[in-house]
Design a protein around this motif. Structure first.
Motif, short mmCIF file in Angstrom:
data_model
loop_
_atom_site.label_atom_id
_atom_site.label_comp_id
_atom_site.label_asym_id
_atom_site.label_seq_id
_atom_site.Cartn_x
_atom_site.Cartn_y
_atom_site.Cartn_z
N PRO A 106 0.82 -1.22 0.00
CA PRO A 106 0.00 0.00 0.00
C PRO A 106 0.85 1.27 0.00
O PRO A 106 0.39 2.32 -0.44
CB PRO A 106 -0.79 -0.10 1.30
N GLU A 107 2.10 1.19 0.48
CA GLU A 107 2.96 2.39 0.49
C GLU A 107 3.17 2.94 -0.92
O GLU A 107 3.50 4.11 -1.10
CB GLU A 107 4.35 2.11 1.06
N LEU A 108 3.00 2.07 -1.94
CA LEU A 108 3.28 2.52 -3.30
C LEU A 108 2.16 3.41 -3.87
O LEU A 108 2.33 4.04 -4.90
CB LEU A 108 3.48 1.31 -4.21
N ILE A 109 1.02 3.44 -3.17
CA ILE A 109 -0.10 4.24 -3.66
C ILE A 109 0.32 5.69 -3.84
O ILE A 109 -0.01 6.34 -4.84
CB ILE A 109 -1.29 4.14 -2.69
N GLU A 110 1.09 6.19 -2.88
CA GLU A 110 1.53 7.58 -2.93
C GLU A 110 2.33 7.86 -4.20
O GLU A 110 2.10 8.83 -4.92
CB GLU A 110 2.36 7.89 -1.69
N LYS A 111 3.26 6.94 -4.47
CA LYS A 111 4.10 7.08 -5.66
C LYS A 111 3.26 7.06 -6.93
O LYS A 111 3.46 7.84 -7.86
CB LYS A 111 5.12 5.94 -5.67
N MET A 112 2.28 6.15 -6.92
CA MET A 112 1.40 6.05 -8.10
C MET A 112 0.65 7.35 -8.32
O MET A 112 0.52 7.83 -9.44
CB MET A 112 0.40 4.92 -7.90
#
Ligand code: UDP
Ligand code: MG
Length: 334
Positions: free
Chosen positions: A100-106
Protein backbone atom coordinates in the motif's frame (compact mmCIF):
# COMPACT_ATOMS: atom_id res chain seq x y z
CA UNK A 1 -9.87 14.67 -7.31
CA UNK A 2 -11.07 11.37 -5.89
CA UNK A 3 -9.19 8.10 -5.76
CA UNK A 4 -10.85 4.67 -5.95
CA UNK A 5 -9.15 1.47 -4.86
CA UNK A 6 -10.62 -1.70 -6.34
CA UNK A 7 -9.91 -4.95 -4.50
CA UNK A 8 -11.01 -8.37 -5.78
CA UNK A 9 -11.28 -10.84 -2.89
CA UNK A 10 -11.70 -14.55 -3.04
CA UNK A 11 -11.48 -16.36 0.28
CA UNK A 12 -9.37 -13.63 1.84
CA UNK A 13 -10.93 -13.70 5.30
CA UNK A 14 -7.51 -14.22 6.89
CA UNK A 15 -5.92 -11.00 5.57
CA UNK A 16 -8.82 -8.71 4.86
CA UNK A 17 -8.78 -6.69 8.08
CA UNK A 18 -5.02 -6.31 7.96
CA UNK A 19 -5.25 -5.24 4.33
CA UNK A 20 -7.98 -2.72 5.06
CA UNK A 21 -6.00 -1.18 7.92
CA UNK A 22 -2.84 -0.92 5.85
CA UNK A 23 -4.53 0.61 2.81
CA UNK A 24 -6.55 3.04 4.86
CA UNK A 25 -3.42 4.16 6.70
CA UNK A 26 -1.67 4.77 3.39
CA UNK A 27 -4.68 6.61 1.95
CA UNK A 28 -5.24 8.78 5.01
CA UNK A 29 -1.69 10.05 4.71
CA UNK A 30 -2.43 11.38 1.22
CA UNK A 31 -5.21 13.76 2.17
CA UNK A 32 -7.10 12.91 -1.01
CA UNK A 33 -10.77 11.85 -0.95
CA UNK A 34 -10.96 8.12 -1.57
CA UNK A 35 -13.24 5.11 -1.70
CA UNK A 36 -12.52 1.41 -1.34
CA UNK A 37 -14.49 -0.88 -3.66
CA UNK A 38 -14.31 -4.48 -2.53
CA UNK A 39 -15.56 -7.24 -4.77
CA UNK A 40 -16.23 -10.57 -3.12
CA UNK A 41 -15.76 -13.15 -5.85
CA UNK A 42 -18.12 -15.79 -4.42
CA UNK A 43 -15.93 -16.63 -1.43
CA UNK A 44 -16.85 -19.64 0.64
CA UNK A 45 -15.27 -18.36 3.86
CA UNK A 46 -16.17 -15.32 5.98
CA UNK A 47 -14.99 -12.74 3.44
CA UNK A 48 -18.47 -11.37 2.78
CA UNK A 49 -19.22 -10.98 6.48
CA UNK A 50 -15.95 -9.08 6.90
CA UNK A 51 -16.87 -6.81 3.99
CA UNK A 52 -20.27 -6.05 5.50
CA UNK A 53 -18.49 -5.18 8.71
CA UNK A 54 -16.01 -2.89 6.96
CA UNK A 55 -18.78 -1.15 5.04
CA UNK A 56 -20.62 -0.51 8.29
CA UNK A 57 -17.52 0.66 10.08
CA UNK A 58 -16.30 3.01 7.35
CA UNK A 59 -19.48 4.37 5.89
CA UNK A 60 -18.92 6.76 3.04
CA UNK A 61 -15.51 5.41 2.05
CA UNK A 62 -16.23 1.71 1.64
CA UNK A 63 -18.46 -0.15 -0.77
CA UNK A 64 -18.64 -3.81 -1.62
CA UNK A 65 -20.37 -6.16 -3.94
CA UNK A 66 -20.63 -9.87 -3.74
CA UNK A 67 -20.98 -12.29 -6.65
CA UNK A 68 -23.46 -15.14 -6.71
CA UNK A 69 -20.52 -17.55 -7.21
CA UNK A 70 -16.84 -17.50 -8.09
CA UNK A 71 -16.54 -15.78 -11.47
CA UNK A 72 -12.77 -15.30 -11.46
CA UNK A 73 -10.49 -12.35 -10.83
CA UNK A 74 -11.05 -10.84 -14.27
CA UNK A 75 -14.78 -10.55 -13.63
CA UNK A 76 -14.17 -9.20 -10.13
CA UNK A 77 -11.84 -6.49 -11.48
CA UNK A 78 -14.38 -5.58 -14.14
CA UNK A 79 -17.13 -5.24 -11.54
CA UNK A 80 -14.86 -3.11 -9.37
CA UNK A 81 -13.91 -0.84 -12.26
CA UNK A 82 -17.57 -0.35 -13.08
CA UNK A 83 -18.40 0.43 -9.50
CA UNK A 84 -15.51 2.86 -9.03
CA UNK A 85 -16.41 6.51 -9.26
CA UNK A 86 -12.96 8.04 -8.75
CA UNK A 87 -10.98 10.17 -11.19
CA UNK A 88 -8.21 7.61 -10.81
CA UNK A 89 -8.60 3.94 -9.94
CA UNK A 90 -6.01 1.65 -8.37
CA UNK A 91 -6.32 -2.12 -8.74
CA UNK A 92 -4.89 -4.07 -5.83
CA UNK A 93 -4.82 -7.65 -4.54
CA UNK A 94 -6.21 -8.28 -1.09
CA UNK A 95 -3.28 -10.37 0.12
CA UNK A 96 -0.88 -7.46 0.78
CA UNK A 97 1.45 -8.60 -1.98
CA UNK A 98 0.91 -5.18 -3.47
CA UNK A 99 2.47 -2.79 -0.94
CA UNK A 100 0.00 0.00 0.00
CA UNK A 101 2.96 2.39 0.49
CA UNK A 102 3.28 2.52 -3.30
CA UNK A 103 -0.10 4.24 -3.66
CA UNK A 104 1.53 7.58 -2.93
CA UNK A 105 4.10 7.08 -5.66
CA UNK A 106 1.40 6.05 -8.10
CA UNK A 107 -0.62 9.13 -7.33
CA UNK A 108 2.43 11.38 -7.83
CA UNK A 109 3.04 9.85 -11.23
CA UNK A 110 -0.64 10.20 -12.10
CA UNK A 111 -0.51 13.86 -11.22
CA UNK A 112 2.37 14.25 -13.65
CA UNK A 113 -0.15 13.36 -16.33
CA UNK A 114 0.24 9.62 -16.89
CA UNK A 115 -2.90 7.60 -17.62
CA UNK A 116 -1.53 4.24 -16.55
CA UNK A 117 0.93 3.94 -13.70
CA UNK A 118 2.15 0.38 -13.59
CA UNK A 119 3.99 -1.31 -10.75
CA UNK A 120 6.29 -3.99 -12.09
CA UNK A 121 7.43 -6.59 -9.65
CA UNK A 122 10.95 -7.89 -9.66
CA UNK A 123 11.20 -11.65 -9.56
CA UNK A 124 13.20 -11.47 -6.36
CA UNK A 125 12.54 -14.53 -4.18
CA UNK A 126 10.75 -16.54 -6.87
CA UNK A 127 11.89 -20.03 -7.65
CA UNK A 128 14.46 -20.11 -10.47
CA UNK A 129 12.51 -22.53 -12.63
CA UNK A 130 9.39 -20.39 -12.37
CA UNK A 131 11.36 -17.26 -13.28
CA UNK A 132 12.99 -18.95 -16.26
CA UNK A 133 9.68 -20.35 -17.54
CA UNK A 134 8.00 -16.95 -17.21
CA UNK A 135 10.82 -15.26 -19.11
CA UNK A 136 10.58 -17.83 -21.88
CA UNK A 137 6.83 -17.45 -22.07
CA UNK A 138 6.91 -13.65 -22.32
CA UNK A 139 9.62 -13.76 -24.93
CA UNK A 140 7.52 -16.19 -27.00
CA UNK A 141 4.36 -14.10 -26.67
CA UNK A 142 6.11 -10.88 -27.57
CA UNK A 143 7.71 -12.38 -30.64
CA UNK A 144 4.71 -14.24 -31.97
CA UNK A 145 1.63 -12.40 -30.82
CA UNK A 146 1.23 -8.73 -31.58
CA UNK A 147 0.36 -7.43 -28.13
CA UNK A 148 3.23 -6.39 -25.90
CA UNK A 149 3.19 -8.18 -22.53
CA UNK A 150 5.88 -7.50 -19.95
CA UNK A 151 7.22 -9.99 -17.45
CA UNK A 152 6.41 -9.00 -13.87
CA UNK A 153 3.70 -6.55 -14.85
CA UNK A 154 0.39 -7.62 -13.37
CA UNK A 155 -2.83 -5.99 -12.37
CA UNK A 156 -1.34 -3.70 -9.72
CA UNK A 157 -1.69 -0.31 -11.36
CA UNK A 158 -3.35 3.06 -11.35
CA UNK A 159 -5.67 3.94 -14.21
CA UNK A 160 -6.94 7.38 -15.04
CA UNK A 161 -10.65 7.84 -15.67
CA UNK A 162 -9.85 7.98 -19.39
CA UNK A 163 -8.14 4.58 -19.24
CA UNK A 164 -10.90 3.05 -17.09
CA UNK A 165 -13.58 4.21 -19.52
CA UNK A 166 -11.57 2.79 -22.39
CA UNK A 167 -11.37 -0.59 -20.64
CA UNK A 168 -15.06 -0.57 -19.80
CA UNK A 169 -15.89 0.13 -23.43
CA UNK A 170 -14.36 -3.22 -24.40
CA UNK A 171 -17.31 -5.59 -24.17
CA UNK A 172 -15.56 -8.89 -24.75
CA UNK A 173 -16.50 -11.86 -22.64
CA UNK A 174 -13.06 -13.44 -22.62
CA UNK A 175 -11.10 -10.87 -20.68
CA UNK A 176 -7.36 -11.13 -20.35
CA UNK A 177 -6.60 -7.91 -18.50
CA UNK A 178 -2.87 -7.95 -18.98
CA UNK A 179 -3.47 -7.76 -22.69
CA UNK A 180 -6.36 -5.31 -22.47
CA UNK A 181 -4.25 -2.88 -20.43
CA UNK A 182 -1.59 -3.01 -23.06
CA UNK A 183 -4.12 -2.82 -25.89
CA UNK A 184 -5.74 0.42 -24.73
CA UNK A 185 -2.37 2.13 -24.68
CA UNK A 186 -2.36 5.74 -23.36
CA UNK A 187 0.51 7.38 -21.60
CA UNK A 188 1.99 4.59 -19.50
CA UNK A 189 4.77 4.72 -16.95
CA UNK A 190 6.27 1.71 -15.16
CA UNK A 191 8.25 1.47 -11.95
CA UNK A 192 9.80 -1.51 -10.16
CA UNK A 193 8.88 -2.82 -6.75
CA UNK A 194 9.88 -5.81 -4.73
CA UNK A 195 7.10 -8.31 -4.35
CA UNK A 196 6.13 -9.18 -0.81
CA UNK A 197 5.21 -12.69 0.23
CA UNK A 198 1.51 -13.38 0.71
CA UNK A 199 0.55 -12.30 4.24
CA UNK A 200 -1.94 -15.10 4.91
CA UNK A 201 -4.30 -17.42 3.11
CA UNK A 202 -3.08 -19.17 0.00
CA UNK A 203 -2.62 -18.46 -3.67
CA UNK A 204 -5.40 -19.55 -6.01
CA UNK A 205 -2.97 -20.48 -8.75
CA UNK A 206 -2.15 -24.08 -9.53
CA UNK A 207 0.29 -25.15 -12.23
CA UNK A 208 -2.60 -26.20 -14.48
CA UNK A 209 -4.33 -22.84 -14.18
CA UNK A 210 -1.05 -21.06 -14.94
CA UNK A 211 -0.65 -23.09 -18.15
CA UNK A 212 -4.22 -22.28 -19.14
CA UNK A 213 -3.69 -18.62 -18.32
CA UNK A 214 -0.65 -18.71 -20.58
CA UNK A 215 -2.68 -20.21 -23.42
CA UNK A 216 -5.35 -17.54 -22.90
CA UNK A 217 -2.68 -14.88 -23.16
CA UNK A 218 -1.56 -16.24 -26.49
CA UNK A 219 -5.02 -16.55 -28.01
CA UNK A 220 -6.85 -13.56 -26.63
CA UNK A 221 -5.98 -10.83 -29.05
CA UNK A 222 -5.69 -11.79 -32.64
CA UNK A 223 -5.40 -14.61 -35.15
CA UNK A 224 -1.62 -14.65 -35.18
CA UNK A 225 -1.47 -18.21 -33.77
CA UNK A 226 -3.62 -19.43 -36.69
CA UNK A 227 -1.23 -17.73 -39.07
CA UNK A 228 1.65 -19.48 -37.31
CA UNK A 229 -0.16 -22.79 -37.77
CA UNK A 230 -0.33 -22.17 -41.52
CA UNK A 231 3.39 -21.38 -41.57
CA UNK A 232 4.18 -24.56 -39.65
CA UNK A 233 2.04 -26.58 -42.05
CA UNK A 234 3.78 -25.10 -45.09
CA UNK A 235 7.22 -25.72 -43.58
CA UNK A 236 6.37 -29.34 -42.81
CA UNK A 237 4.88 -29.96 -46.25
CA UNK A 238 8.04 -28.56 -47.87
CA UNK A 239 10.22 -30.79 -45.72
CA UNK A 240 8.11 -33.80 -46.66
CA UNK A 241 8.44 -32.96 -50.35
CA UNK A 242 12.22 -32.66 -50.04
CA UNK A 243 12.38 -35.96 -48.17
CA UNK A 244 10.29 -37.66 -50.88
CA UNK A 245 12.63 -36.34 -53.59
CA UNK A 246 15.60 -37.60 -51.65
CA UNK A 247 14.08 -41.11 -51.30
CA UNK A 248 13.21 -41.23 -55.00
CA UNK A 249 16.74 -40.08 -55.86
CA UNK A 250 18.23 -42.75 -53.61
CA UNK A 251 15.99 -45.42 -55.19
CA UNK A 252 17.05 -44.37 -58.71
CA UNK A 253 20.74 -44.40 -57.85
CA UNK A 254 20.98 -47.35 -55.48
CA UNK A 255 17.83 -49.34 -56.21
CA UNK A 256 14.93 -49.89 -53.84
CA UNK A 257 16.14 -50.69 -50.31
CA UNK A 258 14.19 -51.98 -47.31
CA UNK A 259 11.57 -49.37 -46.27
CA UNK A 260 12.04 -47.55 -42.93
CA UNK A 261 9.11 -48.53 -40.78
CA UNK A 262 10.39 -46.60 -37.81
CA UNK A 263 10.67 -43.42 -39.84
CA UNK A 264 7.17 -43.98 -41.15
CA UNK A 265 5.62 -44.51 -37.74
CA UNK A 266 7.46 -41.52 -36.27
CA UNK A 267 6.23 -39.29 -39.07
CA UNK A 268 2.64 -40.48 -38.78
CA UNK A 269 2.53 -40.04 -35.02
CA UNK A 270 4.33 -36.72 -35.15
CA UNK A 271 2.06 -35.30 -37.82
CA UNK A 272 -1.02 -36.70 -36.06
CA UNK A 273 -0.02 -34.87 -32.90
CA UNK A 274 0.63 -31.68 -34.78
CA UNK A 275 -2.75 -31.88 -36.49
CA UNK A 276 -4.44 -32.31 -33.15
CA UNK A 277 -2.70 -29.21 -31.81
CA UNK A 278 -3.84 -27.24 -34.85
CA UNK A 279 -7.40 -28.54 -34.48
CA UNK A 280 -7.33 -27.60 -30.81
CA UNK A 281 -6.14 -24.15 -31.79
CA UNK A 282 -9.02 -23.66 -34.22
CA UNK A 283 -11.37 -25.12 -31.63
CA UNK A 284 -10.22 -22.56 -29.07
CA UNK A 285 -11.11 -19.74 -31.39
CA UNK A 286 -14.49 -21.28 -32.17
CA UNK A 287 -15.08 -21.75 -28.44
CA UNK A 288 -14.38 -18.09 -27.88
CA UNK A 289 -16.83 -17.13 -30.63
CA UNK A 290 -19.38 -19.44 -28.98
CA UNK A 291 -18.99 -17.70 -25.63
CA UNK A 292 -19.07 -14.25 -27.14
CA UNK A 293 -22.18 -15.16 -29.13
CA UNK A 294 -24.09 -16.15 -25.99
CA UNK A 295 -23.66 -12.64 -24.63
CA UNK A 296 -23.93 -13.78 -21.03
CA UNK A 297 -23.11 -11.24 -18.33
CA UNK A 298 -19.58 -11.40 -16.94
CA UNK A 299 -20.89 -11.87 -13.41
CA UNK A 300 -24.00 -11.84 -11.26
CA UNK A 301 -24.20 -9.75 -8.12
CA UNK A 302 -26.07 -11.24 -5.20
CA UNK A 303 -25.52 -8.44 -2.74
CA UNK A 304 -23.94 -5.03 -2.53
CA UNK A 305 -23.50 -2.41 0.08
CA UNK A 306 -23.31 -0.22 2.09
CA UNK A 307 -26.56 -1.30 3.72
CA UNK A 308 -29.05 1.57 3.72
CA UNK A 309 -30.50 2.70 7.02
CA UNK A 310 -33.62 0.71 7.82
CA UNK A 311 -32.96 -2.36 5.65
CA UNK A 312 -32.85 -5.74 7.40
CA UNK A 313 -29.75 -6.26 9.50
CA UNK A 314 -26.94 -8.19 7.88
CA UNK A 315 -28.40 -7.98 4.41
CA UNK A 316 -26.77 -5.84 1.78
CA UNK A 317 -28.81 -3.48 -0.28
CA UNK A 318 -28.90 -4.71 -3.84
CA UNK A 319 -30.02 -1.31 -5.07
CA UNK A 320 -27.15 0.56 -3.48
CA UNK A 321 -24.85 -0.06 -6.39
CA UNK A 322 -27.38 -0.46 -9.17
CA UNK A 323 -28.77 -3.50 -11.01
CA UNK A 324 -27.71 -7.02 -10.08
CA UNK A 325 -26.46 -8.04 -13.50
CA UNK A 326 -23.99 -6.25 -15.66
CA UNK A 327 -25.93 -4.66 -18.44
CA UNK A 328 -23.45 -3.82 -21.16
CA UNK A 329 -25.43 -0.84 -22.37
CA UNK A 330 -25.02 0.91 -19.04
CA UNK A 331 -21.47 0.17 -17.99
CA UNK A 332 -21.18 2.63 -15.14
CA UNK A 333 -24.44 2.14 -13.34
CA UNK A 334 -23.19 -0.61 -11.00
N1 UDP B 1 -8.97 -13.55 -6.71
C1 UDP B 1 -10.29 -13.37 -7.08
N2 UDP B 1 -10.95 -14.42 -7.71
C2 UDP B 1 -10.34 -15.60 -7.97
C3 UDP B 1 -8.97 -15.75 -7.60
C4 UDP B 1 -8.32 -14.71 -6.98
O1 UDP B 1 -10.87 -12.33 -6.87
O2 UDP B 1 -11.00 -16.50 -8.51
C5 UDP B 1 -8.26 -12.44 -6.03
C6 UDP B 1 -7.59 -12.81 -4.73
O3 UDP B 1 -8.48 -12.71 -3.65
C7 UDP B 1 -6.48 -11.80 -4.65
C8 UDP B 1 -6.09 -11.59 -6.11
O4 UDP B 1 -7.22 -12.02 -6.87
O5 UDP B 1 -6.91 -10.57 -4.09
C9 UDP B 1 -4.85 -12.35 -6.49
O6 UDP B 1 -5.00 -13.72 -6.17
P1 UDP B 1 -3.80 -14.60 -5.66
O7 UDP B 1 -3.09 -13.89 -4.55
O8 UDP B 1 -4.35 -15.95 -5.36
O9 UDP B 1 -2.87 -14.68 -6.94
P2 UDP B 1 -1.27 -14.50 -6.97
O10 UDP B 1 -0.93 -13.28 -6.17
O11 UDP B 1 -0.73 -15.73 -6.36
O12 UDP B 1 -0.98 -14.35 -8.42
MG1 MG C 1 -1.31 -12.96 -4.33
Amino acid sequence: MKLSVVVPCYNEEAVLSRFDDAVRAALDRLAVPYELCYVDDGSSDGTLARLRGLAQQHRGTTRYLSFSRNFGKEAAMLAGLRAATGDAVILMDADLQHPPELIEKMLDLYQLGHDQVVAKRTRHGDRRLRTALSRLYYRAVNTWVDVELTDGVGDFRLLSRKAVDALLALPEYNRFSKGLFSWIGFDTVTFDYRNAAREAGETKWRLGSLVNYGIDGMLSFNCRPLRLAIHAGLALASLAALYALWIIGAAVVGGVTAPGYVTLVAIIVGLGGLQMVMLGLIGEYIGRIYYEAKRRPHFLVKESGPVREGSPAGEGDAAALGPATDVSAAPRTL
